[in-house]
Design an enzyme around this catalytic site. Structure first.
Site, short mmCIF file in Angstrom:
data_model
loop_
_atom_site.label_atom_id
_atom_site.label_comp_id
_atom_site.label_asym_id
_atom_site.label_seq_id
_atom_site.Cartn_x
_atom_site.Cartn_y
_atom_site.Cartn_z
N LYS A 139 6.93 -3.41 -3.71
CA LYS A 139 8.45 -2.83 -3.85
C LYS A 139 8.82 -2.97 -2.40
O LYS A 139 9.95 -3.68 -2.07
CB LYS A 139 8.71 -1.53 -4.20
N GLU B 47 9.27 -13.83 -10.17
CA GLU B 47 8.69 -12.66 -9.92
C GLU B 47 7.97 -12.02 -10.98
O GLU B 47 6.83 -11.37 -10.94
CB GLU B 47 9.82 -11.68 -9.24
N TRP C 79 -3.03 -2.81 -1.28
CA TRP C 79 -2.51 -4.06 -1.80
C TRP C 79 -3.32 -4.86 -0.65
O TRP C 79 -3.16 -4.84 0.41
CB TRP C 79 -1.02 -3.98 -1.57
N LYS D 217 14.17 -14.17 -9.60
CA LYS D 217 13.83 -13.14 -10.83
C LYS D 217 12.77 -13.59 -11.84
O LYS D 217 11.73 -12.84 -12.00
CB LYS D 217 15.16 -12.66 -11.46
N HIS E 33 19.44 -34.59 -4.75
CA HIS E 33 18.72 -35.00 -3.63
C HIS E 33 17.09 -34.69 -3.77
O HIS E 33 16.55 -34.72 -2.89
CB HIS E 33 19.17 -34.49 -2.30
N CYS F 144 1.01 -1.01 0.03
CA CYS F 144 -0.06 0.04 0.05
C CYS F 144 0.65 1.41 -0.10
O CYS F 144 1.89 1.20 0.55
CB CYS F 144 -0.98 -0.05 1.10
N GLY G 217 -0.79 -1.11 6.56
CA GLY G 217 -0.43 -1.55 7.84
C GLY G 217 -1.71 -2.59 8.31
O GLY G 217 -2.55 -2.94 7.21
N ARG H 78 5.23 0.50 -5.93
CA ARG H 78 5.03 -0.33 -4.80
C ARG H 78 4.01 -1.58 -4.85
O ARG H 78 4.38 -2.48 -4.19
CB ARG H 78 4.63 0.29 -3.73
N GLU I 134 18.58 -16.51 -6.81
CA GLU I 134 18.15 -15.01 -7.37
C GLU I 134 17.82 -15.34 -8.66
O GLU I 134 16.80 -14.54 -9.05
CB GLU I 134 19.39 -14.05 -7.12
C1 AGP Z 1 13.19 -8.43 -5.20
O1 AGP Z 1 13.31 -8.67 -6.30
C2 AGP Z 1 11.83 -8.72 -4.37
N1 AGP Z 1 11.08 -7.60 -4.67
C3 AGP Z 1 11.95 -8.75 -2.72
O2 AGP Z 1 12.51 -10.35 -2.76
C4 AGP Z 1 12.79 -8.08 -1.81
O3 AGP Z 1 14.05 -8.03 -2.14
C5 AGP Z 1 12.40 -8.35 -0.54
O4 AGP Z 1 10.97 -7.96 -0.31
C6 AGP Z 1 13.33 -7.38 0.49
O5 AGP Z 1 13.21 -6.13 0.42
P1 AGP Z 1 14.31 -5.23 0.81
O6 AGP Z 1 15.52 -5.58 0.37
O7 AGP Z 1 13.73 -3.84 0.47
O8 AGP Z 1 14.12 -5.43 2.47
#
Ligand code: AGP
Length: 741
Positions: free
Chosen positions: A736, A573, A111, A570, A589, A2, A138, A27, A566
């Protein structure tokens, strides 16, 4: 997650709020809304879907209202024309000397947490009397208890949200005290907030006081920004008790105030900001601000800090998306990260911000890193590097798990919190837990100066990636890796240049020239990233192939293991392809059961260090008809023969011959414990060569290979998502900064 925006002043309120909502879109959200308080009414407009839907809806309402006579729609018509560029005289609004009155507006991108994404659940929410409008970020934890109480008091609820309960609980308290005076409202709000459990950043508008904007926060970010406005003689003067900054003690200065959940939407309007602390309430009225603490009275010694986001950083700069722009910014962002951490005069690593806790760092017997998502992957890389070169144990913790599992924390544990945004609730909560329960020092590694994590930690290391808007983190990740590398070398350098008496760290770098050597090497590294970027179209072809599958596996060993994680993160996501990252050895495994002709397996082979072992994994995948994509130095004919695609990387900029000597010294000559337990008869280089196929070049150290490889997996994910026509900047359901636990 949000987003919140608020404004109080004489400008076109609706326009400012909508622009603010647009800059909050990154965001992540599923509905948007705004409330405008004018002299005639308090109006709410909200829609599920994008901000553009809300904008159209609002425009339609304005048109409808202007086609009505005052008689037909007395309130809507008058209020809509106020400070929206309409001709207020036609609607009979009295003008002041500046032609405009101070009015307030609030906006929200939601959100969904409590209740589905719908028009009704979108914010703002009215109180039952429609006298108060609220936007809220929140989660209210005792919402059920409050709801039952309010139902007993005759309140009704239209939405499924905890926020509607929140605003009615505030109204209930205001009703008891009265709202004739603004001070009464603040008092009643304090009473209400003391009974709220959970997290909130809220903004409130009041029908009977359209000139005021009130906000409060606890465990969710809220930033107030201000900019000077012309001080005309007939400007409204501040009320007694309102905070006024004076210049030379004579002339009072008037500010215009904007509020938001982060700095970005404020950047185009203000030049100074103040992050609200937990349990603070602000009241903006007549171009002035007053800040109260929930427990005490007015806070008078608060400061605003200059904002350092340039407006041009907010543009896509000709790129199709922020994500692509940010991927291509990496040669520059990496350079900035390095430059920031080197002293120009001595040409040594210099992490001055760590000075206040130097002794705690040097006496640390273990480092515990707390983080989430991409930052967690960076942390794993940090563990591999720091343990390898500094010989100090590093534990990695998912921040969300840490405080709920009775962790064992020891006396000389040093904590590092990594967070790009500096506002991730899970990470903040874990660090708060550390602070409250242990006498341990905390270093934050963040991309957001003045964010909550930097204020929570004892010291901060800025990763200097510059503003990252794309939800999928890219340049922040590579800068986190670089920051961790430099932190590692700084530790090594400190022990030799200061002669610090360390309990754990043995002396690492014996000569200053070693540091200078490594710095000049780091300084030339960005060209390795540029070379990968120049091959973006080749990577695009592989992405077309991957885009046809439903699942993918990423494999990597050693420092490429976190990059495999990662890569998978990516891809899932932004392209919504199910992907998993594994250590290549771990594949057999379990995940091997998934491998068939429908499974692309992206193997990060890096340099030749683990070539033989990687070849075994590739053979196993090939035997099961998996589609192998290899990333790294793939000059090896066997690898080539087994791979569907090979993405060759030129790693020459990741090495420097003299590095070999440097690292050998650091890792082995001084690593007495290891030398005792295992007999390293061979040098570091020779040891590596045991694992290599002859003829593939000399093995040098490889701590930069993960950064170069990261750029490939980023481009792979990006192009795959584009082929799948996904919105890379605003992937579904993601935010974000994840500001709820
Ligand atoms: C990254 O691509 C993601 N959007 C997410 O995993 C992010 O890294 C995670 O929420 C942590 O965010 P921060 O680094 O702002 O704490």
């Amino acid at each position: 997650m949000c987003g919140i925006i608020g404004y109080s002043g004489k400008k076109d309120i609706a326009n400012i709020i909508i622009e603010g909502l647009q800059s909050l879109e990154y965001r992540g959200y599923d509905s948007a809304g705004m409330a405008l308080a004018g002299p005639y009414n308090l109006d709410i407009y909200k829609k599920s879907g994008k901000v553009s839907v809300l904008k159209e809806f609002y425009k339609k309402r304005v048109l409808e209202a202007s086609s009505f006579t005052d008689k037909n729609s007395p309130e809507i018509g008058k209020n809509l024309s106020h400070n929206t560029g309409g001709d207020s005289s036609k609607k009979g609004i009295s003008k002041n000397a500046n032609n405009k009155l101070i009015c307030s507006g609030i906006g929200h991108t939601r959100w969904a947490t409590h209740g589905i994404a719908s028009d009704i659940n979108a914010h703002p929410h009215f109180s039952n009397s429609s006298n108060i409008a609220i936007v809220h970020n929140g989660i209210i934890e005792n919402y059920n208890e409050l709801k039952n109480f309010l139902l007993g008091e005759g309140y009704i609820f239209k939405s499924q949200t905890d926020t509607e309960i929140f605003v009615n609980f505030i109204e209930y308290n205001i009703r008891k005290i009265g709202d004739n005076e603004v001070d009464d409202i603040v008092f009643a709000l304090k009473v209400a907030l003391k009974k709220i459990k959970g997290q909130y950043a809220i903004l409130l508008l009041f029908k009977n006081h359209p000139e005021i904007l009130i906000g409060a926060k606890k465990n969710a970010p809220l930033v107030v920004g201000r900019t000077l406005v012309e001080n005309k003689s007939n400007e409204s003067m501040p009320e007694k008790g309102m905070f006024i900054k004076t210049k030379k003690g004579v002339q009072s200065q008037n500010y215009e105030y904007f509020v938001a959940s982060d700095i970005l939407p404020l950047a185009q309007y203000v030049n100074e900001v103040r992050f609200l602390n937990d349990n603070e309430i602000f009241l903006i009225k007549s171009n002035n601000i007053k800040i109260f603490s929930l427990d005490e009275s007015v806070i008078t010694d608060f400061k605003f800090y200059p904002i350092d986001i340039k407006k041009e950083n907010i543009s896509k700069n000709g790129y199709d998306s922020y994500m692509l722009k940010e991927i291509f910014e990496q040669p520059i962002s990496i350079k900035k990260c390095i430059k920031d951490k080197i002293d120009n005069k001595s040409n040594l690593f210099c992490l001055k911000t760590l000075d206040p806790i130097l002794q705690d760092i040097f006496s640390a017997e273990r480092i515990i890193i707390l983080s989430c998502g991409t930052s967690l992957n960076a942390a794993i890389y940090g563990k591999y590097i720091i343990e390898k070169y500094c010989n100090i144990p590093v534990s990695i913790e998912q921040a969300s798990e840490f405080r709920y599992r009775n962790p064992l924390v020891r006396n000389k544990d040093l904590f590092i919190g990594i967070s790009q945004s500096g506002e991730t609730a899970d990470t903040l909560k874990a660090l708060e837990y550390v602070k409250e329960n242990y006498n341990a020092k905390i270093i934050s590694i963040s991309n957001a100066k003045n964010s909550t994590i930097t204020r929570l930690a004892d010291v901060n290391l800025d990763i200097c990636a510059g503003l990252e808007i794309g939800v999928a983190s890219t340049k922040a990740f590579t800068n986190q890796l670089m920051t961790l590398i430099i932190f590692n070398f700084w530790l090594m350098q400190k022990t030799s240049t200061t002669g610090a008496n360390l309990s754990v760290l043995p002396e690492r770098i014996s000569k200053v020239s070693d540091t200078i050597d490594i710095i000049s090497f780091l300084n030339s590294f960005s060209s390795a990233i540029s070379k990968v970027l120049a091959n973006s179209d080749k990577i695009q072809k592989v992405a077309l192939f991957i885009s046809k599958f439903k699942s993918a596996l990423f494999l990597g060993r050693d420092t490429l293991f976190p990059i495999a994680l990662e890569g998978a993160l990516k891809l899932k996501e932004i392209s919504y392809i199910h992907a998993e990252g594994y250590s290549a050895a771990e594949m057999k495994h379990g995940p091997i059961a998934l491998i068939d002709k429908n499974m692309p397996v992206i193997t990060l082979i890096g340099n030749t260090k683990f070539l033989k072992k990687n070849l075994s994994s590739i053979e196993e995948i090939s035997a099961r008809n998996g589609k192998i994509i290899t990333i790294g130095t793939v000059g090896n004919l066997e690898v080539k023969a087994l791979s569907k695609y090979c993405i060759d990387i030129d790693f020459s900029d990741c090495f420097k011959p003299s590095m070999d000597g440097f690292i050998t010294k650091a890792s082995f000559t001084h690593n007495k414990e290891k030398q005792n337990s295992e007999t390293y008869s061979s040098s570091f280089t020779e040891k590596f060569n045991e694992n290599c196929t002859p003829g593939l070049g000399t093995i040098q150290d490889d701590f930069l290979i993960p950064i170069t490889t990261t750029v490939v997996i980023q481009l792979l994910a990006y192009h795959t998502a584009i082929y799948k026509k996904c919105d890379v900047d605003k992937p579904r359901n993601l935010a974000k900064s994840v500001t709820v636990e």
